[in-house]
Motif scaffolding. Sequence first.
Motif, PDB file in Angstrom:
ATOM      1  N   VAL A   8      -0.397   6.866 -14.169  1.00 55.08           N
ATOM      2  CA  VAL A   8      -1.728   7.284 -13.761  1.00 55.08           C
ATOM      3  C   VAL A   8      -2.410   6.099 -13.080  1.00 55.08           C
ATOM      4  CG1 VAL A   8      -3.939   8.240 -14.463  1.00 55.08           C
ATOM      5  CG2 VAL A   8      -1.848   8.937 -15.659  1.00 55.08           C
ATOM      6  N   ALA A   9      -2.506   6.150 -11.764  1.00 51.79           N
ATOM      7  CA  ALA A   9      -3.137   5.076 -11.007  1.00 51.79           C
ATOM      8  C   ALA A   9      -4.647   5.128 -11.239  1.00 51.79           C
ATOM      9  CB  ALA A   9      -2.814   5.222  -9.526  1.00 51.79           C
ATOM     10  N   LEU A  10      -5.210   4.046 -11.707  1.00 49.95           N
ATOM     11  CA  LEU A  10      -6.634   3.973 -12.026  1.00 49.95           C
ATOM     12  C   LEU A  10      -7.355   3.096 -11.007  1.00 49.95           C
ATOM     13  CD1 LEU A  10      -6.099   3.370 -15.837  1.00 49.95           C
ATOM     14  CD2 LEU A  10      -6.810   5.529 -14.771  1.00 49.95           C
ATOM     15  N   LEU A  51       0.304   9.648 -10.343  1.00 44.54           N
ATOM     16  CA  LEU A  51      -0.858  10.524 -10.406  1.00 44.54           C
ATOM     17  C   LEU A  51      -2.142   9.714 -10.375  1.00 44.54           C
ATOM     18  CD1 LEU A  51       0.372  12.815 -13.356  1.00 44.54           C
ATOM     19  CD2 LEU A  51       0.777  13.148 -10.899  1.00 44.54           C
ATOM     20  N   SER A  52      -3.230  10.393 -10.013  1.00 42.28           N
ATOM     21  CA  SER A  52      -4.579   9.846 -10.174  1.00 42.28           C
ATOM     22  C   SER A  52      -5.420  10.909 -10.861  1.00 42.28           C
ATOM     23  CB  SER A  52      -5.192   9.458  -8.829  1.00 42.28           C
ATOM     24  OG  SER A  52      -5.404  10.603  -8.022  1.00 42.28           O
ATOM     25  N   ASP A  69       1.057  11.256  -5.988  1.00 45.26           N
ATOM     26  CA  ASP A  69       1.744  12.534  -5.826  1.00 45.26           C
ATOM     27  C   ASP A  69       0.879  13.730  -6.198  1.00 45.26           C
ATOM     28  OD1 ASP A  69       4.083  11.067  -5.196  1.00 45.26           O
ATOM     29  OD2 ASP A  69       4.606  10.912  -7.327  1.00 45.26           O
ATOM     30  N   GLY A  70      -0.129  13.492  -7.030  1.00 49.07           N
ATOM     31  CA  GLY A  70      -0.948  14.611  -7.486  1.00 49.07           C
ATOM     32  C   GLY A  70      -1.968  14.149  -8.504  1.00 49.07           C
ATOM     33  N   TRP A  82       1.932   6.101 -18.370  1.00 49.62           N
ATOM     34  CA  TRP A  82       1.563   4.689 -18.259  1.00 49.62           C
ATOM     35  C   TRP A  82       0.169   4.559 -17.669  1.00 49.62           C
ATOM     36  CZ3 TRP A  82       1.982   0.162 -20.061  1.00 49.62           C
ATOM     37  CH2 TRP A  82       1.784  -1.005 -19.318  1.00 49.62           C
ATOM     38  N   LEU A  83      -0.699   3.841 -18.387  1.00 50.15           N
ATOM     39  CA  LEU A  83      -2.048   3.520 -17.922  1.00 50.15           C
ATOM     40  C   LEU A  83      -2.084   2.023 -17.638  1.00 50.15           C
ATOM     41  CD1 LEU A  83      -4.049   5.503 -20.644  1.00 50.15           C
ATOM     42  CD2 LEU A  83      -3.432   6.295 -18.343  1.00 50.15           C
TER      43      LEU A  83
END
Length: 328
Positions: A8-10, A51-52, A69-70, A82-83
Amino acid sequence: MAFDFALVALPGAYSSSVGALMDSFLIARDRVEHVFAGEEEMRMETQLHILSADGEPVVLGDGRSFPVDGSANGEEPMAFIWLPAFRAGGREPLERRLAEAGPLIDWLRRQSEMGAVIGASGAASTLLMAGGFTSDLAVPVARAMQPLTRTLFPRQPFEERFGLVDHGHLLIGNGMGNDLQLIIRVLERMISPDIARWLSSIVGQDYEEKELLAPDPMVARAQLWIEQRFTGPINMAELATHLSTSPATLNRRFHKALGLAPKAYVGQLRFQAAVRMLDKSTRSVDRIAQLVGYSDSRLFRAMFRQHAGMTASEWRTRPRPKAKTGGT
């Protein structure tokens, strides 16, 4: 049955923390494809989804736009999420971020209830604190982050001794220095111990579990040699020559160190690989037999029943204990 990983891209995420999982996954995938290389192309079924929170590209801490990707809102179960660590930016920016993170936290909670393991690095652990995931867990927090974190979460227990905490369904590191160690643990648990050990050797991390590598240096070298070849024909005379010893000496020292002969160790590796594929892939039993080194599926089925006390098909459909859930 969940097999896939999600990153999860933050906003404000550090590139190295994002890359820790991406690069490790690439190394693991390449290793799996090498070990199980044969006449047909072998691909690792586990996929990595980037993801985001909203499905839009994310601006990382260095100002670069990072494509995804989504969005992190689907119902498809993930095996690991993964965060990565991100720039906290002080109390007010972090409070705003946590206030806006409700949908993401809800998604993490649903994923945890479906059995996902969640890993968080640095400031990303505040998302888990805000969601109530860590109420019974002492969270490792870097010294520089402790005053801010204690202000926002005064009732949260903190881990003062260790930089990494493994709580089964939660793995939390206090910052980027522990990211690779955390991900190696995940790969050990969800892909295979030998892949985790290979990754650790590539990135320069010390990783020798006592139950995995023998204390006898010759036997440990033999284990590593076998691990790289167990899916194909194993020539023990060739192994003995490689180790500059005789087959009889190798067999004696191997048995003394591990309690079994080298050939039995090969069978053990094949069985363990078959179990992981039965649990984490949809491949047929006959295809799994071929991939782990059996040209005759009848021999594979006999080996599996001897090790497991049941057939491979029965293993795949056996009842499993429910995973722990996160959240409150």
